[in-house]
Design a protein around this motif. Structure first.
Motif, PDB file in Angstrom:
ATOM      1  N   VAL A 393     -19.161  32.494  22.037  1.00  0.00           N
ATOM      2  CA  VAL A 393     -18.190  31.788  22.875  1.00  0.00           C
ATOM      3  C   VAL A 393     -16.981  32.685  23.042  1.00  0.00           C
ATOM      4  CG1 VAL A 393     -16.716  29.770  23.101  1.00  0.00           C
ATOM      5  CG2 VAL A 393     -18.979  29.539  22.069  1.00  0.00           C
ATOM      6  N   SER A 394     -16.588  32.931  24.288  1.00  0.00           N
ATOM      7  CA  SER A 394     -15.443  33.792  24.560  1.00  0.00           C
ATOM      8  C   SER A 394     -14.210  32.956  24.837  1.00  0.00           C
ATOM      9  CB  SER A 394     -15.736  34.694  25.772  1.00  0.00           C
ATOM     10  OG  SER A 394     -14.562  35.374  26.175  1.00  0.00           O
ATOM     11  N   LEU A 395     -13.091  33.326  24.214  1.00  0.00           N
ATOM     12  CA  LEU A 395     -11.801  32.715  24.504  1.00  0.00           C
ATOM     13  C   LEU A 395     -10.912  33.711  25.250  1.00  0.00           C
ATOM     14  CD1 LEU A 395     -11.153  30.807  21.163  1.00  0.00           C
ATOM     15  CD2 LEU A 395     -12.309  30.029  23.224  1.00  0.00           C
ATOM     16  N   GLY A 396     -11.550  34.460  26.141  1.00  0.00           N
ATOM     17  CA  GLY A 396     -10.819  35.412  26.972  1.00  0.00           C
ATOM     18  C   GLY A 396     -10.218  36.534  26.151  1.00  0.00           C
ATOM     19  N   ARG A 397      -8.994  36.902  26.482  1.00  0.00           N
ATOM     20  CA  ARG A 397      -8.332  37.999  25.778  1.00  0.00           C
ATOM     21  C   ARG A 397      -7.881  37.597  24.381  1.00  0.00           C
ATOM     22  NH1 ARG A 397      -2.863  37.635  25.429  1.00  0.00           N
ATOM     23  NH2 ARG A 397      -1.800  36.073  26.715  1.00  0.00           N
ATOM     24  N   PHE A 398      -7.932  36.281  24.071  1.00  0.00           N
ATOM     25  CA  PHE A 398      -7.437  35.823  22.777  1.00  0.00           C
ATOM     26  C   PHE A 398      -8.416  36.126  21.647  1.00  0.00           C
ATOM     27  CE2 PHE A 398      -5.547  32.897  25.946  1.00  0.00           C
ATOM     28  CZ  PHE A 398      -4.219  33.265  25.776  1.00  0.00           C
ATOM     29  N   SER A 399      -9.698  35.870  21.859  1.00  0.00           N
ATOM     30  CA  SER A 399     -10.678  36.108  20.802  1.00  0.00           C
ATOM     31  C   SER A 399     -12.069  35.745  21.313  1.00  0.00           C
ATOM     32  CB  SER A 399     -10.340  35.277  19.554  1.00  0.00           C
ATOM     33  OG  SER A 399     -11.206  35.609  18.485  1.00  0.00           O
ATOM     34  N   ALA A 400     -13.040  35.860  20.430  1.00  0.00           N
ATOM     35  CA  ALA A 400     -14.405  35.391  20.681  1.00  0.00           C
ATOM     36  C   ALA A 400     -14.988  35.012  19.334  1.00  0.00           C
ATOM     37  CB  ALA A 400     -15.249  36.469  21.365  1.00  0.00           C
ATOM     38  N   VAL A 401     -15.898  34.043  19.347  1.00  0.00           N
ATOM     39  CA  VAL A 401     -16.495  33.541  18.112  1.00  0.00           C
ATOM     40  C   VAL A 401     -17.973  33.326  18.371  1.00  0.00           C
ATOM     41  CG1 VAL A 401     -16.508  31.661  16.423  1.00  0.00           C
ATOM     42  CG2 VAL A 401     -14.351  32.383  17.437  1.00  0.00           C
ATOM     43  N   GLY A 402     -18.785  33.542  17.345  1.00  0.00           N
ATOM     44  CA  GLY A 402     -20.204  33.277  17.514  1.00  0.00           C
ATOM     45  C   GLY A 402     -20.990  33.532  16.254  1.00  0.00           C
ATOM     46  N   SER A 403     -22.289  33.410  16.399  1.00  0.00           N
ATOM     47  CA  SER A 403     -23.194  33.683  15.291  1.00  0.00           C
ATOM     48  C   SER A 403     -24.369  34.487  15.804  1.00  0.00           C
ATOM     49  CB  SER A 403     -23.696  32.373  14.661  1.00  0.00           C
ATOM     50  OG  SER A 403     -24.433  31.609  15.599  1.00  0.00           O
ATOM     51  N   LEU A 404     -24.767  35.481  15.037  1.00  0.00           N
ATOM     52  CA  LEU A 404     -25.955  36.256  15.331  1.00  0.00           C
ATOM     53  C   LEU A 404     -27.035  35.807  14.368  1.00  0.00           C
ATOM     54  CD1 LEU A 404     -24.432  39.829  15.762  1.00  0.00           C
ATOM     55  CD2 LEU A 404     -24.809  38.064  17.495  1.00  0.00           C
ATOM     56  N   MET A 405     -28.250  35.681  14.882  1.00  0.00           N
ATOM     57  CA  MET A 405     -29.302  35.172  14.024  1.00  0.00           C
ATOM     58  C   MET A 405     -30.659  35.620  14.522  1.00  0.00           C
ATOM     59  SD  MET A 405     -28.970  31.197  15.229  1.00  0.00           S
ATOM     60  CE  MET A 405     -30.154  30.629  14.023  1.00  0.00           C
ATOM     61  N   GLY A 406     -31.700  35.172  13.825  1.00  0.00           N
ATOM     62  CA  GLY A 406     -33.063  35.469  14.226  1.00  0.00           C
ATOM     63  C   GLY A 406     -33.430  36.918  14.005  1.00  0.00           C
ATOM     64  N   GLY A 407     -34.243  37.440  14.918  1.00  0.00           N
ATOM     65  CA  GLY A 407     -34.766  38.789  14.775  1.00  0.00           C
ATOM     66  C   GLY A 407     -33.723  39.869  14.940  1.00  0.00           C
ATOM     67  N   LEU A 408     -32.528  39.501  15.427  1.00  0.00           N
ATOM     68  CA  LEU A 408     -31.517  40.519  15.678  1.00  0.00           C
ATOM     69  C   LEU A 408     -30.998  41.133  14.384  1.00  0.00           C
ATOM     70  CD1 LEU A 408     -30.050  41.777  18.094  1.00  0.00           C
ATOM     71  CD2 LEU A 408     -28.226  40.122  17.747  1.00  0.00           C
ATOM     72  N   ILE A 409     -30.780  40.299  13.365  1.00  0.00           N
ATOM     73  CA  ILE A 409     -30.241  40.808  12.099  1.00  0.00           C
ATOM     74  C   ILE A 409     -31.053  40.361  10.894  1.00  0.00           C
ATOM     75  CG2 ILE A 409     -27.875  40.946  12.959  1.00  0.00           C
ATOM     76  CD1 ILE A 409     -27.345  38.293  11.513  1.00  0.00           C
ATOM     77  N   GLY A 410     -32.125  39.587  11.141  1.00  0.00           N
ATOM     78  CA  GLY A 410     -32.960  39.142  10.029  1.00  0.00           C
ATOM     79  C   GLY A 410     -32.394  37.964   9.274  1.00  0.00           C
ATOM     80  N   GLY A 411     -31.413  37.279   9.827  1.00  0.00           N
ATOM     81  CA  GLY A 411     -30.816  36.137   9.170  1.00  0.00           C
ATOM     82  C   GLY A 411     -29.801  35.494  10.079  1.00  0.00           C
ATOM     83  N   SER A 412     -28.674  35.074   9.522  1.00  0.00           N
ATOM     84  CA  SER A 412     -27.611  34.484  10.309  1.00  0.00           C
ATOM     85  C   SER A 412     -26.277  35.063   9.865  1.00  0.00           C
ATOM     86  CB  SER A 412     -27.602  32.959  10.137  1.00  0.00           C
ATOM     87  OG  SER A 412     -26.541  32.381  10.861  1.00  0.00           O
ATOM     88  N   MET A 413     -25.415  35.397  10.827  1.00  0.00           N
ATOM     89  CA  MET A 413     -24.132  35.996  10.493  1.00  0.00           C
ATOM     90  C   MET A 413     -23.059  35.479  11.436  1.00  0.00           C
ATOM     91  SD  MET A 413     -23.035  40.040  10.259  1.00  0.00           S
ATOM     92  CE  MET A 413     -23.276  40.332  12.024  1.00  0.00           C
TER      93      MET A 413
END
Length: 461
Positions: A393-413
């Motif tokens: 989720v992007s909050l424009g120039r202020f920040s961004a937040v999210g989670s990476l998971m599945g085959g991309l990193i082998g877990g959740s981050m």
């Protein structure tokens, strides 16, 4: 040898990626004909529409002409909106395309039919107003570029009106006769002080679109001040999100939701969770909890539904008009018809159904290239498996937040800040690369960076 006609209806992210890859693969030959159908003449990545609405993105630099893309990648483009299907004759019916007001009377293109051997429906989704009184008439959805531009124009107009009202002092004519001394002087000074009318923006729905739009609107308010608008971006521009669920971003992990809520709080965005909209009037929103919120502009991003026409085609659909498909993405009613993206209901074993996200459409488009190749060669079709790589989720120039998971990193981050913003931006760049190739994507990125140094930070006209 007869020509196999593949017709793809819908030029969104998935549909355009599909015809581009099919055109590159088969378009130069004479055995396969690929046609894209869309009611619009150009494409823009739908997750960018909130940036268009906030004025931080100029559509002219990000829209892609279907005609040009068809020429470059060896497929055909047919303008028009699909309004009917004849499965026995294997034809779709396209509505007439009206001419622009300055192009004379009559239609630009008449109502017509288009034959197919393989039909792929990628018609995306539209806003679901859930039958709320006044919602469709008094709110703005963000389904199209035209709607996003309409919102931007109304936002600019509301801010200018508010500033003009603030600059007009109230005449001290109401001071009662006989008011003397310091009390009368104080009342006169008070009444001659410029009025402050707040610009109130209400966003209904705290999914990704609603949340990202709210953050971009706060950024727009701050940038407008730097260009001479005298409204205080925090005190004079109020932003409220209404969400019926107990928390925002209900489809994402709770940690992501909590982090985004905290960031929005720092931006002075009011969040009203656990309450739903009962009625929308021209300048106010009433909730089921009894709250009445003033609203100069109301944006509706509370849910989606598939285009109504899908429920009239004789194909199996769910309650949202989404085409019910098999694991091969073929319609459960007709094996010659495929559907994917937001307009399809595809089961996701142990999780329910594939979510309506850009990454899902991208994966399904890649799958269909292989599935259609197998179909043309008379082989059995593979089955689609969705892989969730996380959410951002992007909050424009202020920040961004999210989670990476599945085959991309082998877990959740959990990720936040600069890294999350880079990852979010890369999603769009991956889409551009799918349409133009890596080298053109890199050139496009550099060109946009250079252009930003010569244009305003937001679109002011």
């Amino acid at each position: 040898m007869s020509v196999h006609r593949i017709v793809v209806v819908g030029g969104g992210a998935g549909g355009l990626e599909l015809v581009t890859r099919l055109g590159d693969k088969y378009g130069r030959g004479k055995d396969v004909q690929i046609t894209l159908v869309d009611r619009s003449m150009s494409h823009i990545w739908k997750p960018l529409l909130h940036e268009v609405a906030a004025g931080v993105m100029d559509t002219a630099t990000h829209q892609l002409s279907y005609v040009a893309q068809a020429t470059w990648h060896h497929f055909e483009f047919a303008a028009g909106e699909m309004i009917g299907l004849d499965r026995a004759a294997k034809t779709i019916r396209l509505a007439a395309v009206p001419a622009a007001t300055d192009e004379g009377e009559g239609d630009l293109l008449p109502e017509r039919t288009l034959p197919y051997d393989t039909l792929v429906l990628a018609m995306g989704s539209t806003t679901n107003f859930f039958g709320v009184p006044g919602a469709q008439e008094n709110t703005i959805a963000l389904d199209t570029v035209e709607q996003a531009e309409r919102f931007r124009r109304r936002l600019m107009a509301a801010c200018v009106r508010a500033q003009n009202e603030a600059e007009v002092p109230v005449p001290p004519a109401t001071i009662s006769e006989g008011s003397e001394g310091s009390e009368g002087a104080q009342r006169g000074a008070l009444l001659s002080t410029p009025r402050r009318r707040k610009v109130n923006l209400v966003v209904v729905g705290a999914g990704a679109t609603g949340v990202e739009l709210s953050a971009e609107l706060r950024n727009t308010a701050e940038v407008l001040r730097s260009y001479g608008l005298k409204l205080d971006p925090r005190k004079d521009v109020g932003i409220t999100i209404i969400e019926s669920s107990p928390r925002i971003l209900k489809a994402l992990p709770e940690r992501v939701s909590g982090a985004v809520a905290g960031l929005l709080g720092k931006l002075d965005v009011d969040i009203l969770c656990g309450d739903s909209v009962a009625e929308v009037r021209k300048n106010e929103v009433t909730t089921t909890g009894g709250k009445v919120l003033p609203a100069d502009i109301t944006v509706w991003s509370a849910g989606i539904t598939a285009p109504p026409v899908l429920g009239t085609l004789g194909l199996a659909v769910n309650r949202l008009n989404q085409i019910e498909v098999l694991p091969t993405l073929q319609s459960k009613t007709d094996p010659d018809i495929f559907a994917f993206g937001d307009c399809a209901s595809c089961e996701w074993p142990e999780h329910g159904f594939v979510p309506p996200r850009a990454q899902a459409a991208h994966q399904q488009a890649s799958f269909l290239v292989k599935a259609i190749d197998a179909r043309l060669k008379g082989r059995s079709l593979p089955t689609f498996t969705y892989r969730d790589f996380g959410s951002l989720v992007s909050l424009g120039r202020f920040s961004a937040v999210g989670s990476l998971m599945g085959g991309l990193i082998g877990g959740s981050m959990f990720i936040e800040g600069l890294f999350a913003r880079v990852m979010y931006t890369s999603l769009y760049r991956m889409h551009v690369a799918a349409l133009h190739g890596v080298w053109r994507m890199m050139l496009d990125t550099v060109a946009n960076r250079l252009r930003r140094s010569t244009v305003p930070r937001i679109k002011l006209h």
